[in-house]
Design a protein around this motif. Structure first.
Motif, PDB file in Angstrom:
ATOM      1  N   PRO A 128      12.285 -17.263  -0.308  1.00  0.00           N
ATOM      2  CA  PRO A 128      13.426 -18.160  -0.537  1.00  0.00           C
ATOM      3  C   PRO A 128      14.527 -17.988   0.492  1.00  0.00           C
ATOM      4  N   ALA A 129      14.725 -16.762   0.978  1.00  0.00           N
ATOM      5  CA  ALA A 129      15.725 -16.577   2.020  1.00  0.00           C
ATOM      6  C   ALA A 129      15.318 -17.313   3.288  1.00  0.00           C
ATOM      7  N   ALA A 138      12.133 -26.507   4.940  1.00  0.00           N
ATOM      8  CA  ALA A 138      12.459 -25.389   4.055  1.00  0.00           C
ATOM      9  C   ALA A 138      11.297 -25.069   3.125  1.00  0.00           C
ATOM     10  N   LEU A 139      10.650 -26.097   2.595  1.00  0.00           N
ATOM     11  CA  LEU A 139       9.519 -25.880   1.694  1.00  0.00           C
ATOM     12  C   LEU A 139       8.355 -25.225   2.439  1.00  0.00           C
ATOM     13  N   ALA A 140       8.083 -25.700   3.640  1.00  0.00           N
ATOM     14  CA  ALA A 140       6.999 -25.115   4.420  1.00  0.00           C
ATOM     15  C   ALA A 140       7.288 -23.654   4.763  1.00  0.00           C
ATOM     16  N   ALA A 141       8.551 -23.341   5.079  1.00  0.00           N
ATOM     17  CA  ALA A 141       8.912 -21.956   5.389  1.00  0.00           C
ATOM     18  C   ALA A 141       8.708 -21.059   4.169  1.00  0.00           C
ATOM     19  N   ALA A 142       9.134 -21.544   2.993  1.00  0.00           N
ATOM     20  CA  ALA A 142       8.979 -20.750   1.780  1.00  0.00           C
ATOM     21  C   ALA A 142       7.504 -20.526   1.449  1.00  0.00           C
ATOM     22  N   ILE A 143       6.690 -21.569   1.559  1.00  0.00           N
ATOM     23  CA  ILE A 143       5.270 -21.433   1.239  1.00  0.00           C
ATOM     24  C   ILE A 143       4.581 -20.522   2.249  1.00  0.00           C
ATOM     25  N   VAL A 185      16.083 -20.990   2.857  1.00  0.00           N
ATOM     26  CA  VAL A 185      17.511 -21.284   3.059  1.00  0.00           C
ATOM     27  C   VAL A 185      17.841 -21.343   4.545  1.00  0.00           C
ATOM     28  N   VAL A 186      17.320 -20.380   5.306  1.00  0.00           N
ATOM     29  CA  VAL A 186      17.580 -20.364   6.749  1.00  0.00           C
ATOM     30  C   VAL A 186      16.988 -21.604   7.419  1.00  0.00           C
ATOM     31  N   ALA A 187      15.766 -21.963   7.042  1.00  0.00           N
ATOM     32  CA  ALA A 187      15.124 -23.138   7.638  1.00  0.00           C
ATOM     33  C   ALA A 187      15.887 -24.414   7.312  1.00  0.00           C
ATOM     34  N   HIS A 188      16.370 -24.531   6.086  1.00  0.00           N
ATOM     35  CA  HIS A 188      17.121 -25.727   5.715  1.00  0.00           C
ATOM     36  C   HIS A 188      18.459 -25.777   6.447  1.00  0.00           C
ATOM     37  N   ALA A 189      19.093 -24.621   6.582  1.00  0.00           N
ATOM     38  CA  ALA A 189      20.370 -24.599   7.301  1.00  0.00           C
ATOM     39  C   ALA A 189      20.185 -24.926   8.780  1.00  0.00           C
ATOM     40  N   ARG A 215       0.813  -1.218   0.000  1.00  0.00           N
ATOM     41  CA  ARG A 215       0.000   0.000   0.000  1.00  0.00           C
ATOM     42  C   ARG A 215       0.847   1.269   0.000  1.00  0.00           C
ATOM     43  N   PHE A 216       1.925   1.266   0.783  1.00  0.00           N
ATOM     44  CA  PHE A 216       2.675   2.505   0.964  1.00  0.00           C
ATOM     45  C   PHE A 216       4.088   2.444   0.402  1.00  0.00           C
ATOM     46  N   GLY A 217       4.569   1.272  -0.008  1.00  0.00           N
ATOM     47  CA  GLY A 217       5.919   1.175  -0.537  1.00  0.00           C
ATOM     48  C   GLY A 217       6.006   1.617  -1.982  1.00  0.00           C
ATOM     49  N   ASP A 218       7.227   1.889  -2.445  1.00  0.00           N
ATOM     50  CA  ASP A 218       7.432   2.224  -3.844  1.00  0.00           C
ATOM     51  C   ASP A 218       7.554   0.942  -4.653  1.00  0.00           C
ATOM     52  N   ARG A 219       7.945   1.100  -5.929  1.00  0.00           N
ATOM     53  CA  ARG A 219       7.982  -0.090  -6.791  1.00  0.00           C
ATOM     54  C   ARG A 219       9.052  -1.086  -6.354  1.00  0.00           C
ATOM     55  N   HIS A 220      10.057  -0.626  -5.588  1.00  0.00           N
ATOM     56  CA  HIS A 220      11.094  -1.537  -5.121  1.00  0.00           C
ATOM     57  C   HIS A 220      10.595  -2.446  -4.001  1.00  0.00           C
ATOM     58  N   SER A 221       9.435  -2.126  -3.411  1.00  0.00           N
ATOM     59  CA  SER A 221       8.938  -2.945  -2.308  1.00  0.00           C
ATOM     60  C   SER A 221       8.561  -4.348  -2.769  1.00  0.00           C
ATOM     61  N   ALA A 222       8.392  -4.549  -4.078  1.00  0.00           N
ATOM     62  CA  ALA A 222       8.061  -5.891  -4.577  1.00  0.00           C
ATOM     63  C   ALA A 222       9.202  -6.876  -4.354  1.00  0.00           C
ATOM     64  N   TRP A 223      10.427  -6.368  -4.181  1.00  0.00           N
ATOM     65  CA  TRP A 223      11.560  -7.275  -3.975  1.00  0.00           C
ATOM     66  C   TRP A 223      11.441  -8.026  -2.649  1.00  0.00           C
ATOM     67  N   PHE A 224      10.826  -7.423  -1.643  1.00  0.00           N
ATOM     68  CA  PHE A 224      10.788  -8.051  -0.328  1.00  0.00           C
ATOM     69  C   PHE A 224       9.873  -9.267  -0.295  1.00  0.00           C
ATOM     70  N   PRO A 225       8.609  -9.192  -0.741  1.00  0.00           N
ATOM     71  CA  PRO A 225       7.807 -10.418  -0.763  1.00  0.00           C
ATOM     72  C   PRO A 225       8.321 -11.447  -1.757  1.00  0.00           C
ATOM     73  N   ALA A 226       9.162 -11.022  -2.710  1.00  0.00           N
ATOM     74  CA  ALA A 226       9.712 -11.976  -3.680  1.00  0.00           C
ATOM     75  C   ALA A 226      10.959 -12.678  -3.148  1.00  0.00           C
ATOM     76  N   LEU A 227      11.789 -11.976  -2.369  1.00  0.00           N
ATOM     77  CA  LEU A 227      13.077 -12.524  -1.943  1.00  0.00           C
ATOM     78  C   LEU A 227      13.059 -13.091  -0.529  1.00  0.00           C
ATOM     79  N   VAL A 228      12.155 -12.591   0.328  1.00  0.00           N
ATOM     80  CA  VAL A 228      12.144 -13.080   1.711  1.00  0.00           C
ATOM     81  C   VAL A 228      11.772 -14.564   1.801  1.00  0.00           C
TER      82      VAL A 228
END
Length: 473
Positions: free
Chosen positions: A66-67, A82-87, A70-74, A51-64
């Protein structure tokens, strides 16, 4: 990225990290509580980012997501974790982000409506003022042409009588006083006409103002070339509204160049061609990089004003340069030019809202569909690669060394927990009962418990939707 965008991104990362830590700590024992305890926080973070972010805010729901995987698998070493965390993170972030973008476009539509309403009110006030000035000018012209002419004739006639020697001296003095009064009345009329027409001084061309804008940018240390050096001939005879808009175009173009292009040189070109006026603000050698913060309404406002006068506005990159190109008629088109401009802006805004709504619906549906496909695919892969056949399970006896039967065991074990503790001093492995992950016995497991590399127990774990697991007989 703006400061607000960075703050929103930090909030998204923090909320997601809190959810992931709680889920990893409690998921094995209280999976439902762990998955839902901080879910509203992540949902709110995703919605605020959209709602309030700029166009770069799309990177966060896209990258968080998978990140987080990775943390869950590690942390656990489990693919299912890891799959459950990503979903989980993907659904909690991406869906509200899409809804937030839809609300953002709706709010933009409302703001555009209020902005155009304010412009129309200003135009109405300007039109009223101009109409009043025209009426005053018409009255002034009528007074000058009719009353002034009659007063002049009367003064001339009285002057002739004043010089008539046949009239008595007393009569000539009376005629002279009358002539002076008529002359005074004519002077008062001239003053009234001047006052009525005072607000109608003809506007000057915009050439001097354009030069002042360019000189101001040069004084600030920016290299700007004005072609031609004197734009007054190109603006000669142009309507005052057109000249004023030319100045605003130059000002906006140079302002954007200073804001977005660093120290790149600029060139302002004003030409008279094909019965119209062309204005080009070229910023040379623009480097790509993050955009400076801004509302983004300057060019849209200029586009609406340009369309209202019957012109066109284009802007964008041309090679390494950025061009702002405006074409204007020397005289604005007649008729109500505001309505088409507002209607066009309304269609654009409505189109953006519809696209955003469609994207939100399709995106949410796609998120759930991908989640279902990923879970289904994982369950199929998990089941087919971890099935321990019944004859192999029955052939295993207590005391069998694991090394002797390792070649007949499945390539991987099931990683979902049962809540059943292993025998003292032993560790247990769980295997699927059937290949079909959606069958009636898909949740059942075969358990082998080992101690010092020797089989010490085997069990059939029967599970249901309400029980963690029970040892079958």
């Amino acid at each position: 990225m703006s400061e607000r965008g960075a703050a929103i991104g930090a909030g998204v990362v923090l909320a997601s990290a809190c959810w992931l830590v709680l889920w990893l700590l409690l998921g094995a024992r209280e999976s439902l509580f762990a998955a839902t305890a901080l879910a509203p926080l992540v949902l709110a973070a995703g919605g605020i980012a959209g709602r309030f972010g700029d166009r770069h805010s799309a990177w966060f729901p896209a990258l968080v997501p998978p990140a987080g995987a990775v943390v869950a698998h590690a942390a656990t070493g489990g693919v299912d974790t890891a799959l459950a965390a990503a979903i989980g993170l993907g659904v909690l972030l991406w869906c509200p982000w899409l809804v937030g973008r839809w609300f953002r476009e709706r709010a933009a539509l409302g703001n555009a409506g209020w902005r155009f309403a304010a412009q129309w009110e200003e135009q109405a006030r300007t039109a009223e003022y101009e109409a009043r000035m025209r009426e005053r000018a018409r009255l002034a012209a009528g007074m000058h042409d009719l009353v002034g002419h009659d007063l002049a004739r009367a003064a001339l006639r009285l002057g002739a009588l004043e010089l008539d020697r046949d009239l008595p001296a007393e009569a000539r003095r009376g005629v002279g006083e009358a002539r002076e009064q008529v002359t005074a009345a004519a002077e008062h009329l001239a003053q009234a006409v001047s006052a009525l027409g005072a607000d109608r001084a003809a506007p000057t061309g915009g050439g001097v103002d354009v030069r002042a804008v360019v000189d101001g940018v040069r004084t600030a240390g920016r290299a700007v070339e004005l072609v031609p050096a004197d734009p007054a001939p190109a603006l000669d005879g142009a309507d005052p509204e057109v000249s004023a808009l030319v100045e605003r175009v130059v000002r906006e173009g140079l302002t954007n160049a200073v804001k977005h292009a660093g120290d790149a040189p600029a060139e302002v070109s004003i030409v008279r061609r094909d019965g119209g006026i062309g204005v080009v603000v070229r910023t040379r050698g623009v480097r790509t990089g993050p955009a400076a913060p801004g509302s983004g309404s300057g060019l849209s406002g200029l586009a609406a004003e340009t369309a209202a006068l019957g012109g066109t506005l284009e802007h964008g990159r041309s090679g390494a340069d950025h061009l702002l190109t405006v074409r204007l008629p020397v005289r604005p088109r007649t008729g109500d030019a505001g309505l088409p401009a507002v209607e066009a802006a309304r269609r654009v805004a409505l189109g953006a809202v519809r696209r955003s709504r469609s994207t939100a619906v399709r995106g949410i549906a796609a998120a759930f569909a991908v989640s279902v496909l990923l879970v289904s695919a994982y369950r199929v892969a998990d089941a087919t690669t971890s099935v321990l056949p019944a004859d192999t399970f029955d052939a295993l006896t207590a005391g069998t060394e694991r090394a002797a039967v390792e070649h007949v065991l499945p390539m991987r074990t099931r990683t979902d927990g049962t809540g059943i503790p292993p025998p003292p001093g032993a560790w247990c492995e769980y295997y699927s009962v059937a290949v079909d992950p959606f069958g009636t016995s898909a949740a059942d497991l075969r358990r082998l418990c080992w101690a010092d590399g020797v089989l010490v127990g085997k069990d059939l774990v029967v599970r249901s939707g309400t029980a963690r697991g029970t040892i079958g007989t």
